[in-house]
Scaffold this motif. Structure first.
Motif, PDB file in Angstrom:
ATOM      1  N   LYS A  27     -42.587 -14.211 -13.742  1.00  0.00           N
ATOM      2  CA  LYS A  27     -43.812 -13.732 -14.383  1.00  0.00           C
ATOM      3  C   LYS A  27     -44.807 -13.429 -13.266  1.00  0.00           C
ATOM      4  CE  LYS A  27     -45.348 -15.048 -18.788  1.00  0.00           C
ATOM      5  NZ  LYS A  27     -45.626 -16.174 -19.665  1.00  0.00           N
ATOM      6  N   VAL A  28     -45.408 -12.246 -13.328  1.00  0.00           N
ATOM      7  CA  VAL A  28     -46.343 -11.887 -12.269  1.00  0.00           C
ATOM      8  C   VAL A  28     -47.645 -12.648 -12.495  1.00  0.00           C
ATOM      9  CG1 VAL A  28     -47.591 -10.019 -11.170  1.00  0.00           C
ATOM     10  CG2 VAL A  28     -45.309  -9.641 -12.021  1.00  0.00           C
ATOM     11  N   THR A  29     -48.063 -13.420 -11.524  1.00  0.00           N
ATOM     12  CA  THR A  29     -49.293 -14.191 -11.676  1.00  0.00           C
ATOM     13  C   THR A  29     -50.455 -13.566 -10.931  1.00  0.00           C
ATOM     14  OG1 THR A  29     -48.581 -15.565  -9.826  1.00  0.00           O
ATOM     15  CG2 THR A  29     -48.138 -16.389 -12.031  1.00  0.00           C
ATOM     16  N   LYS A  30     -50.168 -12.926  -9.816  1.00  0.00           N
ATOM     17  CA  LYS A  30     -51.257 -12.324  -9.046  1.00  0.00           C
ATOM     18  C   LYS A  30     -50.817 -10.959  -8.567  1.00  0.00           C
ATOM     19  CE  LYS A  30     -52.787 -16.730  -7.228  1.00  0.00           C
ATOM     20  NZ  LYS A  30     -52.538 -17.632  -6.120  1.00  0.00           N
ATOM     21  N   PHE A  31     -51.796 -10.058  -8.537  1.00  0.00           N
ATOM     22  CA  PHE A  31     -51.492  -8.717  -8.055  1.00  0.00           C
ATOM     23  C   PHE A  31     -52.771  -8.141  -7.475  1.00  0.00           C
ATOM     24  CE2 PHE A  31     -50.916  -4.148  -8.441  1.00  0.00           C
ATOM     25  CZ  PHE A  31     -49.610  -3.986  -8.010  1.00  0.00           C
ATOM     26  N   SER A  32     -52.697  -7.629  -6.301  1.00  0.00           N
ATOM     27  CA  SER A  32     -53.916  -7.046  -5.734  1.00  0.00           C
ATOM     28  C   SER A  32     -53.555  -5.856  -4.858  1.00  0.00           C
ATOM     29  CB  SER A  32     -54.677  -8.089  -4.908  1.00  0.00           C
ATOM     30  OG  SER A  32     -53.929  -8.422  -3.781  1.00  0.00           O
ATOM     31  N   VAL A  33     -54.460  -4.897  -4.836  1.00  0.00           N
ATOM     32  CA  VAL A  33     -54.271  -3.695  -4.028  1.00  0.00           C
ATOM     33  C   VAL A  33     -55.501  -3.529  -3.151  1.00  0.00           C
ATOM     34  CG1 VAL A  33     -53.825  -1.226  -4.054  1.00  0.00           C
ATOM     35  CG2 VAL A  33     -52.930  -2.643  -5.883  1.00  0.00           C
ATOM     36  N   PHE A  34     -55.257  -3.268  -1.899  1.00  0.00           N
ATOM     37  CA  PHE A  34     -56.351  -3.032  -0.964  1.00  0.00           C
ATOM     38  C   PHE A  34     -56.293  -1.599  -0.469  1.00  0.00           C
ATOM     39  CE2 PHE A  34     -56.343  -7.571  -0.939  1.00  0.00           C
ATOM     40  CZ  PHE A  34     -57.665  -7.910  -0.682  1.00  0.00           C
ATOM     41  N   GLY A  35     -57.421  -0.923  -0.555  1.00  0.00           N
ATOM     42  CA  GLY A  35     -57.513   0.420  -0.017  1.00  0.00           C
ATOM     43  C   GLY A  35     -58.054   0.374   1.394  1.00  0.00           C
ATOM     44  N   VAL A  36     -58.388   1.535   1.897  1.00  0.00           N
ATOM     45  CA  VAL A  36     -58.931   1.581   3.259  1.00  0.00           C
ATOM     46  C   VAL A  36     -60.289   0.880   3.295  1.00  0.00           C
ATOM     47  CG1 VAL A  36     -59.597   3.100   5.145  1.00  0.00           C
ATOM     48  CG2 VAL A  36     -57.732   3.751   3.626  1.00  0.00           C
ATOM     49  N   ASP A  37     -61.095   1.087   2.214  1.00  0.00           N
ATOM     50  CA  ASP A  37     -62.384   0.408   2.172  1.00  0.00           C
ATOM     51  C   ASP A  37     -62.391  -0.623   1.047  1.00  0.00           C
ATOM     52  OD1 ASP A  37     -63.150   3.725   1.799  1.00  0.00           O
ATOM     53  OD2 ASP A  37     -62.698   2.451   0.064  1.00  0.00           O
ATOM     54  N   GLY A  38     -61.799  -1.745   1.302  1.00  0.00           N
ATOM     55  CA  GLY A  38     -61.881  -2.862   0.375  1.00  0.00           C
ATOM     56  C   GLY A  38     -60.881  -2.804  -0.756  1.00  0.00           C
ATOM     57  N   ARG A  39     -61.116  -3.636  -1.746  1.00  0.00           N
ATOM     58  CA  ARG A  39     -60.151  -3.790  -2.832  1.00  0.00           C
ATOM     59  C   ARG A  39     -60.159  -2.582  -3.749  1.00  0.00           C
ATOM     60  NH1 ARG A  39     -58.963  -9.821  -5.038  1.00  0.00           N
ATOM     61  NH2 ARG A  39     -57.275  -8.913  -6.194  1.00  0.00           N
ATOM     62  N   ASP A  40     -58.997  -2.216  -4.159  1.00  0.00           N
ATOM     63  CA  ASP A  40     -58.832  -1.076  -5.056  1.00  0.00           C
ATOM     64  C   ASP A  40     -58.623  -1.632  -6.466  1.00  0.00           C
ATOM     65  OD1 ASP A  40     -58.166   1.150  -6.414  1.00  0.00           O
ATOM     66  OD2 ASP A  40     -56.715   1.896  -4.959  1.00  0.00           O
ATOM     67  N   TRP A  41     -59.736  -1.806  -7.192  1.00  0.00           N
ATOM     68  CA  TRP A  41     -59.635  -2.443  -8.513  1.00  0.00           C
ATOM     69  C   TRP A  41     -58.970  -1.532  -9.529  1.00  0.00           C
ATOM     70  CZ3 TRP A  41     -60.175  -7.424  -8.934  1.00  0.00           C
ATOM     71  CH2 TRP A  41     -60.958  -8.099  -7.995  1.00  0.00           C
ATOM     72  N   GLU A  42     -59.164  -0.230  -9.362  1.00  0.00           N
ATOM     73  CA  GLU A  42     -58.628   0.712 -10.360  1.00  0.00           C
ATOM     74  C   GLU A  42     -57.115   0.651 -10.421  1.00  0.00           C
ATOM     75  OE1 GLU A  42     -59.843   4.827 -10.294  1.00  0.00           O
ATOM     76  OE2 GLU A  42     -61.914   4.151 -10.024  1.00  0.00           O
ATOM     77  N   THR A  43     -56.493   0.775  -9.259  1.00  0.00           N
ATOM     78  CA  THR A  43     -55.028   0.726  -9.237  1.00  0.00           C
ATOM     79  C   THR A  43     -54.542  -0.626  -9.731  1.00  0.00           C
ATOM     80  OG1 THR A  43     -55.319   1.926  -7.183  1.00  0.00           O
ATOM     81  CG2 THR A  43     -53.071   1.356  -7.805  1.00  0.00           C
ATOM     82  N   THR A  44     -55.241  -1.676  -9.315  1.00  0.00           N
ATOM     83  CA  THR A  44     -54.844  -3.004  -9.744  1.00  0.00           C
ATOM     84  C   THR A  44     -54.848  -3.097 -11.257  1.00  0.00           C
ATOM     85  OG1 THR A  44     -55.994  -3.790  -7.786  1.00  0.00           O
ATOM     86  CG2 THR A  44     -55.285  -5.449  -9.355  1.00  0.00           C
ATOM     87  N   LYS A  45     -55.912  -2.581 -11.870  1.00  0.00           N
ATOM     88  CA  LYS A  45     -56.040  -2.680 -13.325  1.00  0.00           C
ATOM     89  C   LYS A  45     -54.987  -1.823 -14.023  1.00  0.00           C
ATOM     90  CE  LYS A  45     -60.627  -4.105 -14.622  1.00  0.00           C
ATOM     91  NZ  LYS A  45     -61.987  -3.619 -14.769  1.00  0.00           N
ATOM     92  N   SER A  46     -54.751  -0.642 -13.463  1.00  0.00           N
ATOM     93  CA  SER A  46     -53.811   0.241 -14.153  1.00  0.00           C
ATOM     94  C   SER A  46     -52.387  -0.311 -14.093  1.00  0.00           C
ATOM     95  CB  SER A  46     -53.851   1.636 -13.516  1.00  0.00           C
ATOM     96  OG  SER A  46     -53.313   1.566 -12.224  1.00  0.00           O
ATOM     97  N   LEU A  47     -52.099  -1.095 -13.064  1.00  0.00           N
ATOM     98  CA  LEU A  47     -50.738  -1.623 -12.945  1.00  0.00           C
ATOM     99  C   LEU A  47     -50.596  -3.011 -13.541  1.00  0.00           C
ATOM    100  CD1 LEU A  47     -49.991  -0.519  -9.303  1.00  0.00           C
ATOM    101  CD2 LEU A  47     -48.938   0.396 -11.345  1.00  0.00           C
ATOM    102  N   PHE A  48     -51.674  -3.763 -13.569  1.00  0.00           N
ATOM    103  CA  PHE A  48     -51.558  -5.168 -13.935  1.00  0.00           C
ATOM    104  C   PHE A  48     -52.847  -5.589 -14.603  1.00  0.00           C
ATOM    105  CE2 PHE A  48     -52.134  -9.675 -12.623  1.00  0.00           C
ATOM    106  CZ  PHE A  48     -51.032 -10.190 -13.286  1.00  0.00           C
ATOM    107  N   ASP A  49     -52.829  -5.728 -15.939  1.00  0.00           N
ATOM    108  CA  ASP A  49     -54.047  -6.122 -16.629  1.00  0.00           C
ATOM    109  C   ASP A  49     -53.956  -7.509 -17.242  1.00  0.00           C
ATOM    110  OD1 ASP A  49     -52.120  -5.185 -18.205  1.00  0.00           O
ATOM    111  OD2 ASP A  49     -53.347  -3.743 -19.329  1.00  0.00           O
ATOM    112  N   ARG A  50     -52.753  -7.981 -17.473  1.00  0.00           N
ATOM    113  CA  ARG A  50     -52.590  -9.315 -18.051  1.00  0.00           C
ATOM    114  C   ARG A  50     -51.302  -9.902 -17.494  1.00  0.00           C
ATOM    115  NH1 ARG A  50     -48.536  -8.121 -21.611  1.00  0.00           N
ATOM    116  NH2 ARG A  50     -48.363  -5.877 -21.735  1.00  0.00           N
ATOM    117  N   PRO A  51     -51.154 -11.226 -17.521  1.00  0.00           N
ATOM    118  CA  PRO A  51     -49.897 -11.818 -17.022  1.00  0.00           C
ATOM    119  C   PRO A  51     -48.698 -11.251 -17.781  1.00  0.00           C
ATOM    120  CG  PRO A  51     -51.539 -13.513 -17.369  1.00  0.00           C
ATOM    121  CD  PRO A  51     -52.112 -12.242 -17.915  1.00  0.00           C
TER     122      PRO A  51
END
Lengths: 284, 518
Positions: free
Chosen positions: A244-268
């Motif tokens: 089960k995926v518990t954590k997922f994060s994406v980092f862009g060139v300037d800090g965290r990329d929340w959009e991609t993170t949300k589109s790929l992983f919104d709930r466990p």
């Protein structure tokens, strides 16, 4: 002149010998396959058994071969049906404990509908007063917490203790196999992802900025997957024991990329679902 | 007025320059080959590395100066290039041409980097050497073990190793470095550089330590204000290696470029070994490191014994179970050939052809089979997994039973300096044997790992045996094959099945079940 022709002749002969030797090896292998196929078939087995009364030398050899084949087939059948099989080993060390009696456990692992090389755990009984088992040798990778499992399920007795702690070999084997299969499934997930994204064959030209260019395992237990996009974004995916995926994060060139993170992983959710989303986002 | 430099705990930046004439710099470049020097220079000229390895370029000078310099150019052997592209082209051309290594070294030191090499460049030069000579360092392997969670009831307690833990430590290079930096004292400055070796699945960390409170170029200035102390000569280098997929860590002994005392370098070693578990730990997840008793120069052997693979606890003859090549699928109906049968078939065919085997031939064959059964497919001279030193301390009482006889005889052969004692031993053996055989057998009968040694009344000499050579276990195997060692009666630790290079032998076995690591 004469010596030259001799050398040429010798070379030709050498080549011919090598070729013939290759043929011999191939034929021998063929013969072995045929022999084992014939002897394994039921009609031939019954034929051999019928003629077992005649005590000719050839017949004895045939019977011996049949017996060997039968035991081997039985072993194979056991290995196919049971994921864990036990066998006896003799420790060749002259100073081995318990006269060198060793219990071997064979853990079958499969990947892409093929049997891989099994893992082995050898147990012996080094304690004279107790018949407690102890891990002697093993071929497990470091990712499997064998030491912890052995301490939990096969506790060592202490000499001053009157009643030693109970050892539960059954539970030990069950949990160990569970860990092995989990580990292999986790390895399989990242391999699947890599294959689905076409990363196993190197292609330079068709790299869009949204496509993933690298998938790697980031830790010992293969619970974390490292992702790299073509536009230098990188991500990390952490799953738990059960995938089960518990954590997922994406980092862009300037800090965290929340959009991609949300589109790929919104709930466990299951790792397979995230992998599916990753595939879609990468190919689209 | 001089710029104020405040001592702090920051690390040394990669861009700090070391004077190009420093002997350590010259030495570290001189040991590389010409090809690797050129490729190193090209790496330095690469865009990604550029900020930390800027070459000496003409473009820096103003135009007026340039005109003045034109006269001097004739005297300058290596006139500075105008652009980086020119330099790149120059080194590419050098790669095509033939020439001596010295030319390249002097071109780098007196020409293109005459203003000094940065710490980054020095680290890269050291790693280039390590890539060329992977056996140049002696590695100690440590195991990373989880500690028990501290309970809230007791404040000051020594944390024990959590044997029941199922966690594996997770290694993240930048977090690790940050935490390690926190452990370093402010009067010591360190420079860190990560590198991946070409042929090994390892992540290497080079730690370059200098005794200086400054983290600027002042730390490396060859002359101090007093004009005597040379800081760079007192620097030390330590390597840490993190194998992929294995909870272990390899370290090297620190090497000083100058005349640093051995005691000092050992304390640095300890400092780092103490700092590593703290750097690996996280809140509620603590680790410790434990020595595994493996010391070798051969990284392939080290990765085999303490790496991600199957061989961690199945060395010697047990390697037949860990050998990846020997894949036996249960769907394969063919009878497997038992190990050693190939030799048998070869010998039967030869017997058909020629005369029956003589006694010596038969002995030889038997010795070969014994070696095969004890060593499996391991310990062949060409497998590249040779350890160069194997040390054991024998704690067994001296009386020689028929069981540990070959071991002791072997020791006598190896310890040639003890040659004169051999006669005495033989005499003693015959006398004491009958008396003590019974006693030893009694011990064997109540064999127990946890039991205290009851045989202290017998003479137990401190006997240390050291085997050394290019591939110790292959050598022992060859002795078995030659019939010099009895393969059947040879103790198990001589086959390398415990996967250690140092150990204590008690009752014919290495203490502590090193191999299984439990």
């Amino acid at each position: 002149m004469a010596s030259e022709t001799n050398v040429v002749e010798a070379d030709a002969l050498g080549d011919e010998i090598a070729e013939l030797e290759e043929q011999i090896a191939a034929t021998k292998k063929q013969l072995k396959i045929q022999a084992s196929t014939i002897i394994a078939s039921i009609p031939s087995q019954s034929l051999v058994k019928e003629s077992s009364r005649s005590r000719s030398k050839n017949n004895k050899k045939l019977l011996k071969g049949l017996q060997g084949q039968e035991t081997h087939q039985q072993q194979c059948l056991h290995r196919i049906c049971n994921p864990v099989t036990a066998f006896k080993v003799h420790d060749p060390d002259p100073n081995a404990v318990d006269d060198g009696h060793v219990l071997g456990l064979r853990f079958e692992v499969m990947s892409r509908s093929q049997f891989l090389k099994p893992y082995y755990v050898m147990l012996n009984r080094p304690y004279s007063k107790f018949s407690a088992l102890r891990v002697h040798r093993h071929t497990l990778p470091s990712a499997i917490p064998l030491a912890g499992l052995a301490a939990r399920h096969l506790p060592a007795p202490k000499p001053e203790d009157g009643n030693p702690p109970l050892q539960d070999l059954d539970q030990f084997v069950r949990t160990l196999r569970r860990e092995i299969i989990r580990y292999h499934n986790r390895l399989g997930i990242s391999a699947d992802l890599r294959r689905a994204l076409g990363l196993h064959q190197v292609t330079e030209e068709d790299t869009e900025p949204t496509s993933i260019v690298e998938v790697g395992i980031a830790d010992i237990e293969a619970k974390q997957i490292k992702l790299t996009w073509a536009d230098e974004r990188h991500g990390r995916l952490v799953m738990d024991d059960d995938g089960k995926v518990t954590k997922f994060s994406v980092f862009g060139v300037d800090g965290r990329d929340w959009e991609t993170t949300k589109s790929l992983f919104d709930r466990p959710q299951r790792i397979e679902e995230v992998v599916e989303k990753l595939k879609q986002s990468s190919t689209s | 007025m001089a710029r104020l430099s405040v001592p702090n705990t920051a690390r040394l930046p990669s861009s700090v320059r070391v004077d190009a004439s420093t002997s350590a710099v010259v030495k570290s470049l001189n040991r590389l080959t010409r090809e690797s020097l050129i490729s190193l220079a090209l790496d330095w000229l690469d865009e990604s590395a550029f900020p930390n390895s800027t070459p000496f370029l003409r473009a820096r000078m103003s135009e007026e100066e340039e005109e003045e310099d034109n006269d001097e150019d004739s005297e300058d052997i290596y006139p500075p290039a105008r652009t980086v592209e020119d330099l790149r082209q120059l080194y590419e051309d050098m790669r095509q041409q033939k020439g001596s290594k010295r030319d390249v070294v002097s071109r780098i030191l007196e020409g293109d980097w005459r203003h000094g090499l940065t710490l980054y460049q020095l680290a890269m030069a050291d790693f280039a050497y390590l890539d060329e000579h992977p056996t140049s360092q002696k590695w100690n392997a440590y195991q990373i073990l989880p500690l028990q969670k501290p309970s809230h009831t007791e404040d000051e307690q020594l944390l024990k190793v959590d044997k029941e833990s199922l966690q594996a430590p997770r290694f993240h290079p930048s977090t690790f470095l940050q935490n390690l930096q926190d452990q370093v004292l402010p009067d010591v400055k360190a420079h860190y550089h990560f590198h991946r070796l070409q042929e090994f699945p390892l992540l290497l960390l080079r730690i370059f330590v200098i005794d200086s409170p400054y983290n600027s170029a002042l730390a490396l200035s060859s002359l101090d204000q007093s004009g005597t102390v040379t800081n760079f000569d007192a620097s030390r280098t330590v390597y840490l290696a993190f194998p992929d997929g294995s909870p272990s860590i390899y370290t090297t002994k620190s090497q000083g470029t100058g005349s640093a005392g051995t005691g000092e370098s050992r304390s640095l070693q300890n400092l780092i070994i103490d700092g590593v578990p703290k750097a690996l730990s996280r809140p509620m997840e603590r680790y410790t490191v434990k020595s595994t008793g493996i010391t070798t120069r051969n990284l392939t052997a080290l990765l085999d014994m303490k790496g991600p693979g199957r061989g961690n606890a199945a060395g010697g003859g047990w390697s037949i179970y860990s050998d990846e090549k020997n894949k036996q699928s249960p769907l394969d109906a063919m009878l497997p050939t038992p190990p050693g049968s190939r030799e048998q078939s070869a010998s039967t065919s030869s017997r058909k052809r020629g005369a029956p085997l003589t006694q010596s031939q038969r002995d030889r064959k038997r010795a070969r089979a014994a070696a095969q059964s004890r060593f499996g497919d391991s310990a062949s001279i060409s497998d590249g997994k040779g350890i160069e030193r194997f040390e054991v301390v024998l704690q067994d009482p001296f009386p020689v039973t028929s069981r540990n006889l070959p071991a002791l005889e072997e020791n006598q052969e190896e310890d040639s300096e003890d040659g004169e004692t051999q006669g005495r031993i033989n005499r003693r053996r015959s006398k004491v044997e009958s008396v003590l055989q019974q006693a030893v057998q009694d011990i064997d009968d109540m064999d127990d790992v946890n039991e205290v040694d009851t045989s202290s009344s017998h003479w137990t000499p401190m006997l240390k045996v050291t085997f050394s050579g290019p591939h110790v276990f292959a050598g022992i195997r060859q002795l078995v094959e030659a019939g010099i060692i009895d393969g059947k009666r040879m103790p198990g630790w001589m086959t390398g099945e415990e996967t250690v290079t140092k150990g204590v032998v008690h009752r014919g076995r290495i203490r502590g079940y090193k191999g299984s690591g439990i």
